[in-house]
Design an enzyme around this catalytic site. Sequence first.
Site, PDB file in Angstrom:
ATOM      1  N   GLY A  23       0.852  -1.079   0.076  1.00 31.55           N
ATOM      2  CA  GLY A  23      -0.072   0.160   0.006  1.00 31.55           C
ATOM      3  C   GLY A  23       0.731   1.308   0.085  1.00 31.55           C
ATOM      4  CG  LEU A  52      -2.383  -2.345  -3.190  1.00 38.97           C
ATOM      5  CD1 LEU A  52      -2.000  -1.525  -4.603  1.00 38.97           C
ATOM      6  CD2 LEU A  52      -2.928  -1.497  -2.160  1.00 38.97           C
ATOM      7  CG  ASP A  53       1.270  -2.816  -3.405  1.00 33.63           C
ATOM      8  OD1 ASP A  53       1.782  -2.621  -4.673  1.00 33.63           O
ATOM      9  OD2 ASP A  53       1.357  -1.935  -2.545  1.00 33.63           O
ATOM     10  CB  ALA A  54      -1.067  -9.543  -3.676  1.00 35.33           C
TER      11      ALA A  54
END
Lengths: 323, 323, 323, 323
Positions: free
Chosen positions: B240, B266-268
């Site tokens: 995040g 998100l960001d995964a």
Amino acid sequence: MNLLWRLVSPKFGPQVCKYSKRSLKSVKFPFGSSNSLLHGIHVFHCPDEVGIVAKLSDCIASRGGNILTADVFVPQDNNVFYSRSEFTFDPARWPRGEMDEDFFKLSKMFNAMKSVVRVPEIDPKYKIAVLVSKQDHCLVDLWHRWQNGRLPVDITSVISNHDRGPDAHVIRLLERHGIPYYYLPTSMGKKREVEILDLVHDTDFLVLARYMQVFSAEFLKSYGKDIINIHHGLLPSFKGGSPSKQAFEAGVKLIGATSHFVSEVLDAGPIIEQMVERVTHRDNLQSFIQKSEDLEKQCLVKAIKSYCELRVLPYEKDKTVVF
Amino acid sequence: MNLLWRLVSPKFGPQVCKYSKRSLKSVKFPFGSSNSLLHGIHVFHCPDEVGIVAKLSDCIASRGGNILTADVFVPQDNNVFYSRSEFTFDPARWPRGEMDEDFFKLSKMFNAMKSVVRVPEIDPKYKIAVLVSKQDHCLVDLWHRWQNGRLPVDITSVISNHDRGPDAHVIRLLERHGIPYYYLPTSMGKKREVEILDLVHDTDFLVLARYMQVFSAEFLKSYGKDIINIHHGLLPSFKGGSPSKQAFEAGVKLIGATSHFVSEVLDAGPIIEQMVERVTHRDNLQSFIQKSEDLEKQCLVKAIKSYCELRVLPYEKDKTVVF
Amino acid sequence: MNLLWRLVSPKFGPQVCKYSKRSLKSVKFPFGSSNSLLHGIHVFHCPDEVGIVAKLSDCIASRGGNILTADVFVPQDNNVFYSRSEFTFDPARWPRGEMDEDFFKLSKMFNAMKSVVRVPEIDPKYKIAVLVSKQDHCLVDLWHRWQNGRLPVDITSVISNHDRGPDAHVIRLLERHGIPYYYLPTSMGKKREVEILDLVHDTDFLVLARYMQVFSAEFLKSYGKDIINIHHGLLPSFKGGSPSKQAFEAGVKLIGATSHFVSEVLDAGPIIEQMVERVTHRDNLQSFIQKSEDLEKQCLVKAIKSYCELRVLPYEKDKTVVF
Amino acid sequence: MNLLWRLVSPKFGPQVCKYSKRSLKSVKFPFGSSNSLLHGIHVFHCPDEVGIVAKLSDCIASRGGNILTADVFVPQDNNVFYSRSEFTFDPARWPRGEMDEDFFKLSKMFNAMKSVVRVPEIDPKYKIAVLVSKQDHCLVDLWHRWQNGRLPVDITSVISNHDRGPDAHVIRLLERHGIPYYYLPTSMGKKREVEILDLVHDTDFLVLARYMQVFSAEFLKSYGKDIINIHHGLLPSFKGGSPSKQAFEAGVKLIGATSHFVSEVLDAGPIIEQMVERVTHRDNLQSFIQKSEDLEKQCLVKAIKSYCELRVLPYEKDKTVVF
């Protein structure tokens, strides 16, 4: 909880490093009169104001002490002061008891949160207990460095919640040096904390060398001194159990180990040291675990040595200064 | 979502590295007849069975192709097969179109999930669009490497949701080389995804070089090709916003950057590359950010180069093979 | 000298890693008929030509062997070929003796300079002798990893030219496991090479774990097999004696360790692995030495493991391929 | 030669870092009266004796200055003292001229070999000239960091012995910012040293950003100030020409870059910083060179920043203290 509480207590202990003894022999005596210079370490943490360094260094110089290293850190916006000094001194001109008094006066003057002095050659070594579960690579590494004079502590006992049987290699290593090994099996509701407290009450700090058991807030409060843990993951990632497995499943390209102080929140205490190593898609869970073990050993021993050399201080809520 | 979708499509693109051209000059021609050897790359991913390597290498050898590097990976317990080969070949003996057909037959034979071949000297370069917000260190670094022939792509456009004004350094750099720069301001409900899709529909993949905007699942589906992001934190830690601030507040002793594929979460998405650098108590948030910038640049460019050289393949749910 | 001579000999040795046994249990049997799959490793080095990979992989597939990893390296301009493969196979379908014959035929066909196959589960372990002088940190580390099943060798003997006395810790460690320790004091003109040869003639390779004595060309020739040395400096810097002192005096900011093959020229044989660590002006000669010791241990064990897993091959005059 | 001569001169200049300005805004004013605190840096090097820290810190405190960081280093056996302090002060209470006088008195009192004070916000920036030959990656990197306010110097000129032609990218970059570029072709007997001296006489130090020309002892003496060089090899290995080629031929597994002061002996001056990166048998000379370039850029800029922040001091014959 008062992290690093033990550092405040001004009464203890020597032998920061076995080898520092040798190296001190070659320290030139700069002001005449004696050949028996000793080597002192002083750390100090207080609210910031103008003139602290001047007072501390004047105190040392007025007794003929010669500063060899000094490190001052005043973080922005925080109005706090940290310092660590090493100095040589002549115990004939500055007796150990008077040194304690002199630094105690300074700690009063500046309302110090921490003030510790150690003279490794004459103060007692730090006493530690090492707690382990099944994995003993960290314990064996600590034992070996200790046995070689590279770990400046006295190991008073080893406590384990894993049954090794009496013939385990590590138990025989400990026996040969007279270090007692206690097997205290734990279970969900039975953390054996009273017995552990009893075994470790005279230690200066505890080392959790892969001890897979979370202490209660009561235990931390009762023990009241610092506890250093090694976590086999790169905190704050991969808290809790099986961090290698968590990392493996996350598909990371770097794995790590973290040595940190134990606080009431699992795997959330102030970080002292972190190390990493590269992994690839060819690594499986077993090689993650094996690569991690080498990191853990190095990361734990570095934290312990830094702590014993008075390099580690608490900073803000959950950070450390590592001089 | 079909990650790495674009790699399946067998129709594209050249010039893995400007310098590989030069180095190819010195490749000895091992089987007579011609001096115009070309350099091919083939990646393959299919269910595992006995004999895949034999078939693939026989296909290349039967056309006079000479394998220079090969890398095979069959993970334990997964029954899947990955390979990547580089080989020289004589286009007179193995025309580019027939090469596509040959490998297509093999991909049918083994029910391949991926099969891509590239001949950098004659296939078109990958076309990318670069998306940025305020920070332009990654964009400038990409531009500079591209301008030096070190980044084997064509930059078709740069899209930003941050207003730089027409005189910004980076805009003039781009202008000089005729790369269009689009300013598309975004806001909470207004992601401009339709316009972006329109601008990038002919690219081979997207690069988010510090683009602070999360794409919707619809966008990812509509674009349908890979998107590489640089995150200024060591994922899965510090997902995040403001990862440097998160890391600073966590008191870590190592900071990192992560290049990864974008997924709906998100960001995964699958991690391609990670890098770290040491920080101490003396670092403040600004130095965290500055140290991070150098990591981000290196980490992003390494991922892009690996991707263009067909080294990156999806593995399990959220991992990558990086040959 | 014929570096890596021993690798050519096709007759030996099992148990690449104790743990690989366990991990093999989980290998899915992909083609029916049996549950007793074994794990083979094959390395190959020959003049380059079209079709080698095809022939090697076809040989394995034709016996029902399933390639798990393959690595091919054909350096530019050199017209030489290197490969390493790991594969599972059913010994009922491919008896160990026939495997040797099959690969032997291929080595004839391609005029191979090297061709070695190992099946760790059933071949004998590599036998090594470890030579040490005064410093025993590398020996103790090797012993500890060996004792934990992490070093896939049999230590047949330890030979030292330094007098430890019978009560030394390391001697007791060795005794407990029945490993003979020979004290052979050396002096300028007296290298004891005949006695050493006699003690090590049945080993597969030698490990110099800080043995401060240079072997003669005659010794190297008579022994005829590989010798791995750990040098406590970053070769080619700091050859010869006291490399830590040399590095300290040179004012370097990084120190290193190098594991390499022994050749007739002192500290000049092919490098297998190198590692570094940061030093500062605060480090003195003693801390250089101590930091170096941790590097040496890791660097030596990594070289030995790579060697036993058939990852290390000679390349050009003085280089190595490390798959 | 008097290395680091320039540091002795007490007359100069500001702006250690553009960003330090911003960060200073948030410094709390600890003793009333004004809001315009400035940030000073003082380095000191003299023969060791008891009481130096006390005198230095008392000098600062007596003027109301507040020490933020201090670093003292007294090496064993050498009887020399090094320190570096950063402090905030009120220029109304401690005018810049009086600060110079105060520290000058201390330098007399302790027979200092070095004593430099800088107040980045008000002193002039260091002026440098950058010398380059054909490779311009370091120059472009310096330019870009300078242009972003990350390099605390004024670039007065760029001098090259390589003909780029007037349209070279880097020349246009420099032109846009009014930095003159001088092309001075050199040859065996013609080093153009008189012309170079004329162009650089008003600089504070020189940066050799891959300048492939050795200066004469006369030049070094005439210039009389520090010269920082980047060498694309891990000194003391691979001195002289083509270090990447030397490293490639030596078969190393780690390559490096070294930033150091220039002395009369080629590539032998005191080392400031070293960095390494891993290479394998798959790397060829070109990839050695490319990997090296990233190291060179980082290693050079780190040395320049450390130098400008007064962190680098000469130590013994050929070493540095880097605070």
